[in-house]
Design a protein around this motif. Structure first.
Motif, PDB file in Angstrom:
ATOM      1  N   LEU A 158      20.011  16.428  34.447  1.00  0.00           N
ATOM      2  CA  LEU A 158      19.629  16.166  33.052  1.00  0.00           C
ATOM      3  C   LEU A 158      20.217  17.235  32.132  1.00  0.00           C
ATOM      4  O   LEU A 158      20.681  16.931  31.028  1.00  0.00           O
ATOM      5  CB  LEU A 158      18.107  16.146  32.926  1.00  0.00           C
ATOM      6  N   LEU A 161      23.819  16.426  31.449  1.00  0.00           N
ATOM      7  CA  LEU A 161      23.952  15.304  30.513  1.00  0.00           C
ATOM      8  C   LEU A 161      23.629  15.734  29.085  1.00  0.00           C
ATOM      9  O   LEU A 161      24.279  15.289  28.129  1.00  0.00           O
ATOM     10  CB  LEU A 161      23.030  14.165  30.944  1.00  0.00           C
ATOM     11  N   ILE A 162      22.618  16.580  28.945  1.00  0.00           N
ATOM     12  CA  ILE A 162      22.258  17.087  27.612  1.00  0.00           C
ATOM     13  C   ILE A 162      23.409  17.906  27.038  1.00  0.00           C
ATOM     14  O   ILE A 162      23.751  17.771  25.846  1.00  0.00           O
ATOM     15  CB  ILE A 162      20.963  17.920  27.693  1.00  0.00           C
ATOM     16  N   GLU A 164      26.592  17.609  27.755  1.00  0.00           N
ATOM     17  CA  GLU A 164      27.669  16.685  27.406  1.00  0.00           C
ATOM     18  C   GLU A 164      27.364  15.970  26.096  1.00  0.00           C
ATOM     19  O   GLU A 164      28.250  15.770  25.251  1.00  0.00           O
ATOM     20  CB  GLU A 164      27.866  15.661  28.524  1.00  0.00           C
ATOM     21  N   GLY A 165      26.105  15.580  25.934  1.00  0.00           N
ATOM     22  CA  GLY A 165      25.726  14.917  24.695  1.00  0.00           C
ATOM     23  C   GLY A 165      25.858  15.837  23.502  1.00  0.00           C
ATOM     24  O   GLY A 165      26.300  15.402  22.415  1.00  0.00           O
ATOM     25  N   THR A 166      25.504  17.101  23.679  1.00  0.00           N
ATOM     26  CA  THR A 166      25.638  18.077  22.594  1.00  0.00           C
ATOM     27  C   THR A 166      27.100  18.254  22.209  1.00  0.00           C
ATOM     28  O   THR A 166      27.448  18.318  21.024  1.00  0.00           O
ATOM     29  CB  THR A 166      25.039  19.431  23.027  1.00  0.00           C
ATOM     30  N   ILE A 170      25.799  14.000  20.096  1.00  0.00           N
ATOM     31  CA  ILE A 170      24.868  12.896  20.337  1.00  0.00           C
ATOM     32  C   ILE A 170      23.453  13.451  20.394  1.00  0.00           C
ATOM     33  O   ILE A 170      23.210  14.513  20.985  1.00  0.00           O
ATOM     34  CB  ILE A 170      25.200  12.180  21.663  1.00  0.00           C
ATOM     35  N   ASP A 171      22.524  12.723  19.785  1.00  0.00           N
ATOM     36  CA  ASP A 171      21.115  13.113  19.865  1.00  0.00           C
ATOM     37  C   ASP A 171      20.620  12.864  21.291  1.00  0.00           C
ATOM     38  O   ASP A 171      20.647  11.727  21.772  1.00  0.00           O
ATOM     39  CB  ASP A 171      20.303  12.283  18.867  1.00  0.00           C
ATOM     40  N   THR A 172      20.182  13.913  21.963  1.00  0.00           N
ATOM     41  CA  THR A 172      19.742  13.789  23.360  1.00  0.00           C
ATOM     42  C   THR A 172      18.235  13.986  23.490  1.00  0.00           C
ATOM     43  O   THR A 172      17.752  14.432  24.532  1.00  0.00           O
ATOM     44  CB  THR A 172      20.470  14.822  24.237  1.00  0.00           C
ATOM     45  N   ASP A 174      15.882  11.948  23.975  1.00  0.00           N
ATOM     46  CA  ASP A 174      15.284  11.209  25.086  1.00  0.00           C
ATOM     47  C   ASP A 174      15.476  11.949  26.408  1.00  0.00           C
ATOM     48  O   ASP A 174      14.553  12.056  27.222  1.00  0.00           O
ATOM     49  CB  ASP A 174      15.873   9.797  25.174  1.00  0.00           C
ATOM     50  N   LEU A 175      16.676  12.495  26.619  1.00  0.00           N
ATOM     51  CA  LEU A 175      16.940  13.247  27.845  1.00  0.00           C
ATOM     52  C   LEU A 175      16.130  14.538  27.882  1.00  0.00           C
ATOM     53  O   LEU A 175      15.632  14.940  28.943  1.00  0.00           O
ATOM     54  CB  LEU A 175      18.433  13.569  27.948  1.00  0.00           C
ATOM     55  N   GLN A 176      15.958  15.177  26.736  1.00  0.00           N
ATOM     56  CA  GLN A 176      15.168  16.405  26.684  1.00  0.00           C
ATOM     57  C   GLN A 176      13.698  16.130  26.984  1.00  0.00           C
ATOM     58  O   GLN A 176      13.027  16.947  27.633  1.00  0.00           O
ATOM     59  CB  GLN A 176      15.326  17.048  25.305  1.00  0.00           C
TER      60      GLN A 176
END
Length: 227
Positions: A158, A161-162, A164-166, A170-172, A174-176
């Motif tokens: 996770l 992925l966070i 990579e989204g940053t 991208i707003d992450t 949901d992953l956070q």
């Protein structure tokens, strides 16, 4: 394998030298008498969706005895808030019945249900946490270490992925949120295992299922209503 554990959580303490037993009263349910408040009792079934077949079986056994059941497959509406459903289910029922398995113990949602149920039982009259297992991995001394290692792998994934989204702006959130629940699971798992190992946890596998459910139902019948 008979029901396990080390310290009975059903009724009065036994002499430490006396053998623990999961023996059950005969059909007719000990402690239940016709016309009592038994049928007003309500149970929230806490389980992993991977164990839904057992959850359905437990639900059927409870409802056959006139006990009202709250379970996500029926009570959680499409698009409903899961956290709100958990809070409401624990608040509005007498008993949280946890179906214990490796699946459930490594579920962040089930961990939340367990911890909140422990708190409700401690501070609110007429609340009780009861557990039944469908695999006994939780009794293995190495289970906590092995489970935390698996949880840590999920947390690491996770985190990647966070990141990579940053990088992609991208707003992450949901992953956070998921990562936060995983950390809470990691931090609470030892306490959950301690509770399960330190109280009678009934065997919900065949051929013990029917006897264990009778004992659970008898315990629900004895539960006092809030005053």
């Amino acid at each position: 394998m008979p029901s396990v554990n080390h310290r009975e959580n059903f009724g009065p303490e036994r002499d430490p030298g006396q053998q623990r037993s999961a023996a059950v009263a005969p059909a007719g349910m000990a402690g239940a008498t016709p016309g009592t408040a038994m049928k007003t009792k309500t149970v929230f079934i806490s389980y992993s969706t991977k164990d839904r077949a057992t959850a359905a079986k437990v639900r059927a056994a409870l409802e056959a005895d006139g006990i009202k059941v709250t379970i996500d497959s029926e009570s959680l509406t499409a698009g409903g808030d899961i956290r709100g459903f958990i809070d409401r289910s624990i608040r509005e029922t007498n008993v949280t019945l946890s179906i214990v398995s490796r699946n459930s113990l490594e579920s962040d949602w089930v961990a939340l249900e367990s911890v909140e149920s422990f708190t409700a039982e401690k501070y609110v009259q007429g609340k009780k946490f009861i557990a039944g297992y469908i695999d006994d991995q939780f009794l293995n001394r190495a289970f906590l270490i092995e489970a935390v290692r698996r949880i840590d792998l999920e947390i690491d994934e996770l985190g990647k992925l966070i990141d990579e989204g940053t990088d992609l702006n991208i707003d992450t959130v949901d992953l956070q949120t998921i990562k936060s629940r995983k950390f809470k699971l990691r931090n609470n798992l030892s306490d959950i295992l301690d509770r399960l190992r330190g109280s009678l946890t009934l065997d919900l596998r065949e051929p013990e299922f029917e006897q264990s459910m009778r004992r659970i139902i008898a315990e629900i019948a004895r539960l006092e209503d809030p005053t």
